[in-house]
Design an enzyme around this catalytic site. Structure first.
Site, PDB file in Angstrom:
ATOM      1  CE  LYS A  38     -35.649 -56.041-116.509  1.00  0.00           C
ATOM      2  NZ  LYS A  38     -36.325 -55.159-115.586  1.00  0.00           N
ATOM      3  N   GLY A  43     -33.523 -55.143-127.444  1.00  0.00           N
ATOM      4  CA  GLY A  43     -34.640 -54.987-128.382  1.00  0.00           C
ATOM      5  C   GLY A  43     -35.573 -53.851-127.997  1.00  0.00           C
ATOM      6  CB  CYS A  44     -37.193 -52.951-124.803  1.00  0.00           C
ATOM      7  SG  CYS A  44     -38.094 -54.513-124.607  1.00  0.00           S
ATOM      8  CB  THR A  45     -32.783 -49.962-125.889  1.00  0.00           C
ATOM      9  OG1 THR A  45     -32.840 -50.224-124.482  1.00  0.00           O
ATOM     10  CG2 THR A  45     -32.059 -48.650-126.132  1.00  0.00           C
ATOM     11  CB  ALA A  48     -37.761 -47.049-126.744  1.00  0.00           C
TER      12      ALA A  48
END
Length: 156
Positions: A38, A43-45, A48
């Site tokens: 998401k 974590g995804c930030t 990325a």
């Protein structure tokens, strides 16, 4: 997870501007396809932003980086703008690629079971064959591990 040395399933999904992007359009180039749960989560930030920080090295090697989640086109657009992400983000709201790459799996969190995207990265070779799989990728180490793999492949 899909296995190494198998054909990478083709997909056509919209990017953050709504343009259709197909994996097959990158034939002849090495492609990193990373699946994440998401936009705008911790974590995804971090994952990325790590790909963004390493992006010049990928570009120097001629490697295309594509991030895929089930977030909307609008969400990807805002996420990419907020963090100055220089690579392609694709929206898979219908779970087409997510299921084709076998990353939509049962997850357990706080005793509850649900389905979601298991953070996974694939290196797809110039011939469309999956070269390397990074299952249950660590968001903080994933990009550097992929770069290390790619550099070792070039030296080997």
């Amino acid at each position: 997870m899909l296995a190494e040395n198998t054909v990478a399933p083709d997909f056509t999904l919209p990017d953050g501007k709504g343009n259709a992007v197909s994996l097959s359009s990158f034939k002849g180039k090495k492609v990193v396809v990373y699946f994440y749960p998401k936009d705008n989560t911790a974590g995804c930030t971090r994952q990325a932003c790590a790909f963004a920080a390493d992006y010049s090295e990928y570009a120097e090697m001629g490697v295309v980086v594509i991030g895929i989640s089930k977030d909307s086109v609008a969400s990807h657009s805002k996420f990419a703008e907020k963090y100055s992400l220089p690579f392609i983000l694709l929206s898979d709201e219908g779970l087409e690629a997510i299921k084709a790459y076998d990353v939509w799996q049962e997850k357990k969190l706080c005793g509850k079971t649900s389905f979601g995207v298991v953070r996974t990265s694939y290196v797809v070779g110039e011939d469309g064959i999956i070269e390397k799989v990074f299952p249950k990728a660590n968001p903080d180490k994933n990009s550097s591990e992929i770069l290390e793999y790619l550099k070792n492949r070039c030296r080997g």
